[in-house]
Structure formats: structure tokens, C-alpha cells
Write an enzyme that holds these catalytic residues in place. Structure first.
Site, PDB file in Angstrom:
ATOM      1  N   GLY A   1      37.410 102.285 111.772  1.00 20.18           N
ATOM      2  CA  GLY A   1      37.055 101.100 112.727  1.00 20.18           C
ATOM      3  C   GLY A   1      35.369 101.284 112.834  1.00 20.18           C
ATOM      4  O   GLY A   1      34.610 100.449 113.557  1.00 20.18           O
TER       5      GLY A   1
ATOM      6  N   ASN B   1      42.931 101.208 107.330  1.00 18.79           N
ATOM      7  CA  ASN B   1      41.804 100.741 106.606  1.00 18.79           C
ATOM      8  C   ASN B   1      40.962 101.735 105.864  1.00 18.79           C
ATOM      9  O   ASN B   1      40.369 101.446 104.824  1.00 18.79           O
ATOM     10  CB  ASN B   1      41.282  99.882 107.604  1.00 18.79           C
ATOM     11  CG  ASN B   1      39.732  99.477 107.052  1.00 18.79           C
ATOM     12  OD1 ASN B   1      39.770  98.616 105.992  1.00 18.79           O
ATOM     13  ND2 ASN B   1      38.995 100.084 107.634  1.00 18.79           N
TER      14      ASN B   1
ATOM     15  N   SER C   1      42.839  97.380  97.408  1.00 24.91           N
ATOM     16  CA  SER C   1      41.737  96.857  96.832  1.00 24.91           C
ATOM     17  C   SER C   1      41.767  96.077  95.666  1.00 24.91           C
ATOM     18  O   SER C   1      43.116  96.314  94.731  1.00 24.91           O
ATOM     19  CB  SER C   1      40.743  98.216  96.137  1.00 24.91           C
ATOM     20  OG  SER C   1      39.685  97.799  95.263  1.00 24.91           O
TER      21      SER C   1
ATOM     22  N   TYR D   1      40.848 106.421  92.239  1.00 19.01           N
ATOM     23  CA  TYR D   1      40.697 105.636  93.567  1.00 19.01           C
ATOM     24  C   TYR D   1      41.800 104.365  93.115  1.00 19.01           C
ATOM     25  O   TYR D   1      42.459 104.132  94.167  1.00 19.01           O
ATOM     26  CB  TYR D   1      39.248 105.011  93.587  1.00 19.01           C
ATOM     27  CG  TYR D   1      39.069 103.559  94.591  1.00 19.01           C
ATOM     28  CD1 TYR D   1      38.945 104.088  96.022  1.00 19.01           C
ATOM     29  CD2 TYR D   1      39.061 102.386  94.066  1.00 19.01           C
ATOM     30  CE1 TYR D   1      38.858 103.146  96.741  1.00 19.01           C
ATOM     31  CE2 TYR D   1      39.029 101.384  95.206  1.00 19.01           C
ATOM     32  CZ  TYR D   1      38.759 101.755  96.463  1.00 19.01           C
ATOM     33  OH  TYR D   1      38.483 100.728  97.530  1.00 19.01           O
TER      34      TYR D   1
ATOM     35  N   ILE E   1      32.828  94.531  98.600  1.00 17.00           N
ATOM     36  CA  ILE E   1      32.350  94.028  99.887  1.00 17.00           C
ATOM     37  C   ILE E   1      30.981  94.357  99.935  1.00 17.00           C
ATOM     38  O   ILE E   1      30.949  95.788  99.982  1.00 17.00           O
ATOM     39  CB  ILE E   1      33.452  94.299 101.032  1.00 17.00           C
ATOM     40  CG1 ILE E   1      34.723  93.544 100.324  1.00 17.00           C
ATOM     41  CG2 ILE E   1      32.787  93.412 102.359  1.00 17.00           C
ATOM     42  CD1 ILE E   1      34.781  92.376 100.234  1.00 17.00           C
TER      43      ILE E   1
HETATM   44  N1  LIG Z   1      33.750  97.773 100.574  1.00 17.90           N
HETATM   45  C1  LIG Z   1      34.213  97.508  99.442  1.00 17.90           C
HETATM   46  O1  LIG Z   1      33.693  96.791  98.323  1.00 17.90           O
HETATM   47  C2  LIG Z   1      35.868  97.512  99.310  1.00 17.90           C
HETATM   48  C3  LIG Z   1      36.324  97.076  98.365  1.00 17.90           C
HETATM   49  C4  LIG Z   1      37.744  97.094  98.307  1.00 17.90           C
HETATM   50  C5  LIG Z   1      38.386  97.810  98.908  1.00 17.90           C
HETATM   51  N2  LIG Z   1      37.712  98.657 100.068  1.00 17.90           N
HETATM   52  C6  LIG Z   1      38.479  99.641 100.879  1.00 17.90           C
HETATM   53  O2  LIG Z   1      38.323  99.104 102.177  1.00 17.90           O
HETATM   54  C7  LIG Z   1      38.329 100.030 103.081  1.00 17.90           C
HETATM   55  C8  LIG Z   1      37.162 100.211 104.105  1.00 17.90           C
HETATM   56  O3  LIG Z   1      35.966 100.533 103.263  1.00 17.90           O
HETATM   57  P1  LIG Z   1      34.551 100.098 103.767  1.00 17.90           P
HETATM   58  O4  LIG Z   1      34.012  99.815 102.647  1.00 17.90           O
HETATM   59  O5  LIG Z   1      34.587  99.498 104.992  1.00 17.90           O
HETATM   60  O6  LIG Z   1      34.300 101.881 104.079  1.00 17.90           O
HETATM   61  P2  LIG Z   1      32.904 102.438 104.795  1.00 17.90           P
HETATM   62  O7  LIG Z   1      32.580 103.769 104.138  1.00 17.90           O
HETATM   63  O8  LIG Z   1      31.944 101.330 105.219  1.00 17.90           O
HETATM   64  O9  LIG Z   1      33.808 102.719 106.144  1.00 17.90           O
HETATM   65  C9  LIG Z   1      34.860 103.472 106.195  1.00 17.90           C
HETATM   66  C10 LIG Z   1      34.985 104.096 107.454  1.00 17.90           C
HETATM   67  O10 LIG Z   1      36.304 105.267 107.589  1.00 17.90           O
HETATM   68  C11 LIG Z   1      35.808 106.283 108.295  1.00 17.90           C
HETATM   69  N3  LIG Z   1      36.230 107.622 107.458  1.00 17.90           N
HETATM   70  C12 LIG Z   1      36.135 107.817 106.205  1.00 17.90           C
HETATM   71  N4  LIG Z   1      36.882 109.103 105.967  1.00 17.90           N
HETATM   72  C13 LIG Z   1      37.576 109.479 107.220  1.00 17.90           C
HETATM   73  C14 LIG Z   1      37.886 110.601 107.461  1.00 17.90           C
HETATM   74  N5  LIG Z   1      38.337 111.528 106.919  1.00 17.90           N
HETATM   75  N6  LIG Z   1      38.386 110.537 108.742  1.00 17.90           N
HETATM   76  C15 LIG Z   1      38.091 109.601 109.736  1.00 17.90           C
HETATM   77  N7  LIG Z   1      37.353 108.606 109.407  1.00 17.90           N
HETATM   78  C16 LIG Z   1      37.075 108.601 107.997  1.00 17.90           C
HETATM   79  C17 LIG Z   1      34.094 106.356 107.829  1.00 17.90           C
HETATM   80  O11 LIG Z   1      33.703 107.064 108.925  1.00 17.90           O
HETATM   81  C18 LIG Z   1      33.756 104.895 108.181  1.00 17.90           C
HETATM   82  O12 LIG Z   1      33.575 104.404 109.447  1.00 17.90           O
HETATM   83  C19 LIG Z   1      38.776 101.292 102.171  1.00 17.90           C
HETATM   84  O13 LIG Z   1      39.968 101.730 102.188  1.00 17.90           O
HETATM   85  C20 LIG Z   1      38.003 100.886 100.864  1.00 17.90           C
HETATM   86  O14 LIG Z   1      38.651 101.636  99.886  1.00 17.90           O
HETATM   87  C21 LIG Z   1      36.409  98.509 100.244  1.00 17.90           C
END
Ligand SMILES: NC(=O)c1ccc[n+]([C@@H]2O[C@H](COP(=O)([O-])OP(=O)(O)OC[C@H]3O[C@@H](n4cnc5c(N)ncnc54)[C@H](O)[C@@H]3O)[C@@H](O)[C@H]2O)c1
Length: 255
Positions: A18, A94, A146, A159, A192
Site C-alpha cells: 500500500g 496486491n 494482470s 511473471y 498502469i
Molecule cells: N503497474 C502495472 O502496470 C501493473 C499491471 C498489472 C498488474 N500489476 C500488479 O499490481 C500490483 C501492484 O503493482 P504496482 O505497479 O503498484 O507496483 P509498485 O512497485 O508501484 O508498488 C508495489 C508495492 O509493493 C511493495 N513491495 C514490493 N515487494 C515487497 C516486499 N517483499 N515486502 C513488502 N512490500 C513489498 C513495494 O514497496 C511497493 O510499495 C502488483 O501485483 C503488480 O504485479 C501492475
């Protein structure tokens, strides 16, 4: 911009990841509904900023710092939350990471590490929090998958495997816990425009191609664009919806 869901007021919502990106937008969106949000993230500094931002509009957000890949630390943190906070009624798994590994160069360690974050922590939070949800008489679990499961980018084999695993988990878990009035659904976002994506992967050319050649609708997908889908799946408005995956990608993936 989102509608108000009165039943989300005072609900306890736990969101992994979050502190940044999609999870950060979700934290703010649920806090604006009057829910109490608990964030689990390893990024303490960014997490504090999210807590501060939400406090400015009266939002209630708790931050627990933990490495989600460390199962024993995660289990201990969840035990602490269960002691200190009301039961978790909405669980949003998430946090995740999306490295590009060509198959022939990928180590077993890289494969396992990715599963530890993108799949294992989703399972562990469900296992630890479901008894409380069952006792409370219901709840909603939402997992971030995703659209890559359908788009199947060749450089994202590991992934894609993790995100497909989530859809399998959602479908079976929904069958298992439906009788307790617990719903389990997934959201499969498209590309995103989070800060990390913008810094790490998005070029002007790739963005143009995504908007004008790949998505059916040429709109930029921001984290805020996703929040309405999660709010809807968390609220009683969707009380007959379970076992589903909602793809939110502007019509890119051919599902
Ligand atoms: N951004 C995109 O385009 C996209 C597309 C499809 C799916 N997703 C999925 O959405 C979800 C969120 O992605 P996002 O783009 O917001 O990522 P992001 O990197 O912006 O945020 C991820 C968050 O998770 C935390 N995190 C990561 N590894 C961690 C760990 N080992 N322990 C504790 N916290 C941890 C990070 O500190 C960060 O706050 C993910 O599951 C990602 O695969 C993202």
C-alpha cells in the site's frame, strides 16, 4: 470521482503493497470511503507519506513494515494486527514485482523469489486471516493479477506464471469459502502508469503504441483509474459476484 459505498464505512481493509503505485491509490480510495486501512509494506518512508496524506482528509490508515517474502515475519505481523485491530473484512493482496527474465537466462532462485512475493504471500495472508473473516460472518478478498495472463508477453514467463496462479487461487478459494459469505475475486490491470513503471519501463514510444494500437480505448491508465473496480468488489453492491477476474486494461487483452 468514485461513488460512495456506505457499507465500506468503518470496515477494516488490509492492503499489501500500500505504500506505492496501485496499493497507494487503493489505500487513499478506501480511506476516503471511511474504512480503516492497514498497509503492509517494506517501504516505511513512502508508507508514512501515504498515512500523512490520508490523515489530511481524516482518513484512518495504519502502517506495518514487513518484508512480505519472509513468511515467518509476515505471520508474526498478521498475528499482531489480529490482536490490535478489528477483524479484517476486506483483504487486498496486491504487492508484486514484474521483472523481465528471458527463460534461458533465468535462475531457479529468481523463479522461486518471484513466486515468494507474487503468490506465496497471497496464500499466507488468506490462511492467517480467513478464520477471523469466517467468524465475522463474511468478507471480500481481492487479489491483483494482470492482463499479462492473456497478453502473454514473451519476456514475462515467470511473471505470467505467478499471475495465472493467482487466478487459479481465486477460483478454488471462492468455491471453498463461499458458504461463509466470503467472496474472492481478482483484478487484472493493464499497463498502469505508476511511478515505478514510468521510471523503469515506459518510453514515449511504448506508451503511444499501448494507447493507440493495443488498447481499444486510448486513455492513460493511472492507479486512480483502477480504484473503482476494487471498491465495487469490496462492497455489498457486488454481493453476488465471486470467483471472477475483472480485466481493467482499456480493452487491450483478448480474454
Ligand atoms: N503497474 C502495472 O502496470 C501493473 C499491471 C498489472 C498488474 N500489476 C500488479 O499490481 C500490483 C501492484 O503493482 P504496482 O505497479 O503498484 O507496483 P509498485 O512497485 O508501484 O508498488 C508495489 C508495492 O509493493 C511493495 N513491495 C514490493 N515487494 C515487497 C516486499 N517483499 N515486502 C513488502 N512490500 C513489498 C513495494 O514497496 C511497493 O510499495 C502488483 O501485483 C503488480 O504485479 C501492475
Amino acid at each position: 470521482m468514485n461513488p460512495t459505498y456506505p457499507d465500506l464505512q468503518e470496515k477494516h481493509v488490509l492492503i499489501t503493497g500500500g505504500s506505492n503505485g496501485i496499493g497507494k491509490a487503493l489505500t487513499s480510495a478506501f480511506a476516503r470511503q471511511g474504512a480503516e486501512v492497514t498497509i503492509l509494506d517494506r517501504d516505511y518512508q513512502q508508507g508514512l507519506l501515504v498515512v500523512d496524506q490520508c490523515q489530511q482528509f481524516g482518513g484512518k490508515v495504519n502502517l506495518y513494515t514487513v518484508d512480505l517474502t519472509n513468511t515467518s515475519a509476515l505471520t508474526k505481523t498478521l498475528a499482531k494486527i489480529k490482536q490490535e485491530r478489528p477483524v479484517v473484512e476486506v483483504l487486498i493482496n496486491n504487492a508484486g514485482y514484474d521483472p523481465r527474465y528471458p527463460l534461458l537466462e533465468m535462475s531457479e532462485q529468481q523463479w522461486n523469489d518471484l513466486f515468494q512475493l507474487n503468490v506465496v504471500h497471497y496464500f499466507v495472508t488468506c490462511r492467517e486471516l480467513l478464520p477471523g473473516m469466517i467468524e465475522a460472518g463474511g468478507g471480500s478478498i481481492i487479489m491483483t493479477s494482470s492482463h499479462v495472463v492473456w497478453v502473454a508477453k514473451p519476456e514475462m514467463i515467470a511473471y505470467n506464471s505467478t499471475k495465472a496462479a493467482i487466478i487459479g487461487m481465486v477460483r478454488s478459494l471462492a468455491q471453498a469459502v463461499g458458504k461463509h459469505h466470503i467472496r474472492v475475486n481478482a483484478v487484472a490491470p493493464g499497463w498502469i502508469m505508476t511511478e515505478r513503471q514510468l521510471n523503469q519501463w515506459i518510453t514515449p514510444e511504448a506508451k503511444h503504441k499501448n494507447l493507440h494500437e493495443q488498447q481499444a480505448i486510448p486513455i492513460e491508465l493511472t492507479p486512480d483509474e483502477l480504484t473503482g473496480t476494487y471498491l465495487f468488489l469490496a462492497s455489498n453492491t457486488s454481493r453476488a459476484i465471486t470467483r471472477q477476474t475483472l480485466v481493467v486494461d482499456g480493452g487491450f487483452a483478448q480474454t
